[in-house]
Write an enzyme that holds these catalytic residues in place. Structure first.
Site, PDB file in Angstrom:
ATOM      1  N   ARG A 116       0.844  -1.197   0.000  1.00  0.00           N
ATOM      2  CA  ARG A 116       0.000   0.000   0.000  1.00  0.00           C
ATOM      3  C   ARG A 116       0.876   1.241   0.000  1.00  0.00           C
ATOM      4  NH1 ARG A 116      -5.678  -0.713   3.337  1.00  0.00           N
ATOM      5  NH2 ARG A 116      -6.746  -1.710   1.595  1.00  0.00           N
ATOM      6  N   GLN A 121      -1.479   2.688  -6.023  1.00  0.00           N
ATOM      7  CA  GLN A 121      -2.915   2.825  -5.790  1.00  0.00           C
ATOM      8  C   GLN A 121      -3.761   2.432  -6.996  1.00  0.00           C
ATOM      9  OE1 GLN A 121      -3.445   6.852  -4.415  1.00  0.00           O
ATOM     10  NE2 GLN A 121      -3.078   6.315  -2.278  1.00  0.00           N
ATOM     11  N   ASP A 124      -4.255  -1.368  -7.195  1.00  0.00           N
ATOM     12  CA  ASP A 124      -4.591  -2.015  -5.933  1.00  0.00           C
ATOM     13  C   ASP A 124      -5.915  -2.758  -6.059  1.00  0.00           C
ATOM     14  OD1 ASP A 124      -5.142  -2.757  -3.349  1.00  0.00           O
ATOM     15  OD2 ASP A 124      -4.649  -0.825  -2.453  1.00  0.00           O
ATOM     16  N   SER A 127      -8.320  -2.752  -2.870  1.00  0.00           N
ATOM     17  CA  SER A 127      -9.084  -1.521  -2.663  1.00  0.00           C
ATOM     18  C   SER A 127     -10.228  -1.397  -3.661  1.00  0.00           C
ATOM     19  CB  SER A 127      -8.165  -0.302  -2.759  1.00  0.00           C
ATOM     20  OG  SER A 127      -7.278  -0.257  -1.667  1.00  0.00           O
ATOM     21  N   TYR A 224      -3.404  -1.364   7.463  1.00  0.00           N
ATOM     22  CA  TYR A 224      -4.335  -2.407   7.877  1.00  0.00           C
ATOM     23  C   TYR A 224      -4.492  -2.414   9.396  1.00  0.00           C
ATOM     24  CZ  TYR A 224      -3.624  -4.291   3.162  1.00  0.00           C
ATOM     25  OH  TYR A 224      -3.557  -4.451   1.803  1.00  0.00           O
TER      26      TYR A 224
END
Length: 373
Positions: A116, A121, A124, A127, A224
């Protein structure tokens, strides 16, 4: 260079790893793309659209991967892959599976292990899929709830807004909060991570939870939630128990990376809820946040509470989930694409490559699965 897109074989998996949109872009890179027949049907992408995008259609998995240098998949494939192939998907591998890929000479990249970091991003997959899961969970909860979600003022009287409680304010939880608010619910939420309180409030929901010194360190460097002590969870449960008895819809989204989902809703809490209330457990794939969740099932408890324990929540909104997932894989490949060689180039020293690569050159290289030196 040939890229293969497989049809998923795991029961209940309705997503596909490439869409006609991404196939066009893959071909623009200089790739020949082969798609297994029926790969996109469950996601609303018929074979004709792949053919129109320039893909070749293959009759079965073996024909699809024959001669492929790159293989896109959602779940770990069951077909034997060509030696030297680059496999990209959410493989959910363990040490044995990683060793099997190494023995087969497959360079496997498991995208759920993506670090992360900011530059990762757009690729990902966790996500993008969690975002849709959070949205879908509230929609399913609203459908199962037998009263109105927003406040409805009618000539016959007023229907009060539903009380919605979201447990866990990660990507899925924040989307669930936003969706619950859009539908007109009175939304509250909880999370053990210290940064979550302000995120919850920023979306217009109220924060519920126990806060102490331990909760200040309840988040990993990757964002997390960390496993906390039994004492902390006991105190958190006291706060939640009083709140949950008043709720109409509870959405459970709490996950701890690499572990069974924590039990946040006990049998006693379920027993305290009103008949007709709904619990939506996004964490069912990891055992569930509710003690009474039956993974893969939806049922009604003896006291009339509906528990939705479906697995593969992104697969319940397959067209959108496939579109985002396919773009994630496309972004990963193009990020490490050598334009001159018209081939992927994965630098071993790159943080993203290190994070996702399970095997290379016949050896297990990921720190989670590599044999001890």
């Amino acid at each position: 260079m040939r890229l293969a897109v497989l049809k998923e074989t795991k029961p209940g998996e309705s997503r596909v790893a490439a869409t006609p949109e991404t196939v066009k872009k893959l071909i623009a890179l200089g790739l020949d793309v082969t798609v297994e027949q029926g790969a996109g049907t469950a996601s609303g992408f018929p074979d004709a659209e792949y053919a129109a995008a320039g893909a070749t259609l293959a009759t079965d998995a073996a024909a699809t991967v024959a001669g492929a240098a790159i293989v896109f998949t959602v779940r770990a494939p069951e077909v034997a892959l060509p030696q030297g192939a680059l496999l990209i998907g959410t493989l959910q591998a363990d040490a044995a599976a990683a060793q099997a890929y190494a023995t087969a000479g497959v360079e496997a990249c498991s995208m759920e292990l993506l670090p992360r970091i900011t530059r990762a991003q757009s690729m990902d997959v966790l996500s993008s899929q969690a975002n849709l899961a959070g949205y879908r969970a509230v929609i399913e909860g609203a459908g199962a709830f037998d009263r109105g979600f927003p406040m409805l003022m009618t000539a016959a009287g007023t229907v009060p807004a539903a009380n919605v409680f979201v447990m866990g304010a990660g990507v899925a939880g924040l989307q669930a909060i936003a969706t619950g608010r859009r539908l007109g619910g009175r939304v509250s939420a909880t999370d053990v991570r210290p940064a979550a309180k302000e995120e919850i409030k920023s979306l217009g929901a109220s924060f519920v939870g126990h806060e102490d010194e331990e909760s200040k360190s309840a988040q990993t460097a990757g964002g997390y939630a960390k496993q906390l002590s039994a004492e902390f969870y006991a105190k958190q449960a006291e706060v939640v128990a009083a709140h949950i008895a008043k709720q109409d819809v509870v959405v459970c989204t709490a996950l701890v990376q690499g572990r069974k989902a924590p039990t946040l809703v006990t049998e006693a809490m379920v027993a305290s809820m009103k008949p007709g209330s709904v619990i939506v457990d996004i964490a069912a794939d990891a055992g569930g946040n509710c003690a009474l969740t039956k993974p893969g099932q939806a049922y009604v408890t003896d006291n009339g509470v509906k528990i939705l324990g479906f697995t593969n929540w992104p697969g319940r909104i397959p067209a959108a989930a496939s579109a985002l997932y396919a773009r994630n894989l496309l972004t990963f490949l193009t990020t490490f694409w050598d334009k001159d060689a018209k081939a992927p180039k994965l630098p071993p020293e790159d943080d993203i490559v290190q994070g996702v690569t399970l095997t290379r050159a016949g050896a297990v290289v990921h720190k989670m699965f590599a044999p001890a030196a």
